[in-house]
Design a protein around this motif. Sequence first.
Motif, mmCIF file in Angstrom:
data_model
loop_
_atom_site.group_PDB
_atom_site.id
_atom_site.type_symbol
_atom_site.label_atom_id
_atom_site.label_comp_id
_atom_site.label_asym_id
_atom_site.label_seq_id
_atom_site.Cartn_x
_atom_site.Cartn_y
_atom_site.Cartn_z
ATOM 1 N N PRO A 261 -6.371 -11.384 -0.336
ATOM 2 C CA PRO A 261 -6.383 -10.063 -1.437
ATOM 3 C C PRO A 261 -5.755 -10.398 -2.607
ATOM 4 O O PRO A 261 -6.323 -9.917 -3.508
ATOM 5 N N GLU A 262 -5.128 -11.602 -2.939
ATOM 6 C CA GLU A 262 -4.693 -12.209 -4.130
ATOM 7 C C GLU A 262 -5.859 -12.692 -4.976
ATOM 8 O O GLU A 262 -5.917 -12.177 -6.117
ATOM 9 N N ASP A 263 -6.659 -13.401 -4.540
ATOM 10 C CA ASP A 263 -7.982 -13.711 -4.988
ATOM 11 C C ASP A 263 -8.772 -12.440 -5.227
ATOM 12 O O ASP A 263 -9.523 -12.533 -6.353
ATOM 13 N N SER A 269 -9.830 -8.829 -11.978
ATOM 14 C CA SER A 269 -9.464 -8.788 -13.349
ATOM 15 C C SER A 269 -10.348 -9.673 -14.431
ATOM 16 O O SER A 269 -10.226 -9.576 -15.540
ATOM 17 N N THR A 270 -11.358 -10.505 -13.643
ATOM 18 C CA THR A 270 -12.155 -11.077 -14.549
ATOM 19 C C THR A 270 -13.267 -10.130 -15.133
ATOM 20 O O THR A 270 -14.357 -10.793 -15.973
ATOM 21 N N GLY A 271 -13.624 -8.874 -14.827
ATOM 22 C CA GLY A 271 -14.456 -8.030 -15.213
ATOM 23 C C GLY A 271 -15.889 -8.106 -14.010
ATOM 24 O O GLY A 271 -16.952 -7.533 -14.731
ATOM 25 N N GLU A 300 -8.120 -2.739 -0.047
ATOM 26 C CA GLU A 300 -6.962 -2.126 -0.769
ATOM 27 C C GLU A 300 -6.541 -2.704 -1.958
ATOM 28 O O GLU A 300 -5.947 -2.131 -2.842
ATOM 29 N N ALA A 301 -6.699 -4.215 -1.815
ATOM 30 C CA ALA A 301 -6.134 -4.924 -3.137
ATOM 31 C C ALA A 301 -6.803 -4.612 -4.291
ATOM 32 O O ALA A 301 -6.180 -4.477 -5.484
#
Length: 396
Positions: A261-263, A269-271, A300-301
């Motif tokens: 999920p963090e990845d 966020s990179t578009g 969910e992330a």
Amino acid sequence: MAPRRASITSIEDLRRLAERRVPRMFYDYVDCGSWTEGTYRANSEDLAKIPLRQRVGVDISKRTLASRMVGEAVTMPVALAPTGLAGMQWADGEILAARAAERFGVPFALSTVSVCSIEDVAAHTTRPFWFQLYMMKDRAFMERLIGRARDANCSALVLTLDLQVQGQRHKDIKNGLSTPPKPTLRNLVNLATKPRWCLGMLGTRRHTFRNIVGHVSGIEDVSSLAHWVSGQFDQSLSWEDVRWVRKLWDRKLILKGILDPEDARMAASTGADAIVVSNHGGRQLDGAPSTISMLPAVVEAVGDRTEVLFDGGVRSGQDVLKALAHGAQGVLVGRAFLYGLGAMGEEGVTYCLELLQKELDLTMALCGVTDIANAAHALLAPAQNVPPERQFARRA
């Protein structure tokens, strides 16, 4: 003798036929995982454990599988995943698979390490296809590849993030995997039992990595090619490199190899327009969790920031429905179509897609689901960590 279609009722039937017809090293290349192959097996086993919800008394006469994947209209939310050496399962395999996908109305993704080149596939298809790219040390070569994909009118770039180093696959080492196969006694004996495959290969000039050969200086034979490829995977890959690719590519960008999920949040966020929840088919980190077990948390992330696609262990239309019910907006299949390709060439890929479509449609009917956008209704219990609005939302 060609198999009668009536005798092929599942992807497993195609797998068994491919095992008989494809040379051992190339069949094993497809049908293996890294180290103990625990993650490879878990991908399918965990999908099989998910129960479905049988419903009755529902008007199922007007079912639809039509959907969209990464902005493209599709007959069902399934794409052919980028797979290396497809052209060693059957002569000109990538061209044949791309044509089958085009006729069926689903996306096809071409691998960087394909036997047929970007230009080969573009010359034999009319529908834009996706191109898969690795982060390589030779950035000038990467820029040229991206430019070639643009010139071929590829509609999406699939950037694979989980191959900075290559997981050890014991079968490939023991088989001495090479393209084309080295003329060892063991290989020659095995090839003698595959006359259909050999005749097909004699009828094509495409026997090596045509996206690379002729496009990189210093590559003159199989040994120099293998050395160059093995040394190109960039262990320094970072999210800044992903943003660099995003700046070079002005069409749809898909990031493949997301399992955490963090990845997933970083990828969004990179578009990127989409991410693929994937553990490389169990071919990289043995001991990693199955993709279906991580899918709800990834969904969910990222929320609605990017589209979530899925791969890993899909061998039936029921598996497709289970992934969609857990929040995926599309499913990529790799081994399933390669079994069809190795078994029957272009016809086998088409038959693979027909099997998946029929199974998906019948399972929807038995679950009382009439629109693939409402796949979550097929689950016996709601998928953990997947918000209701994400489970039931119609795909735009």
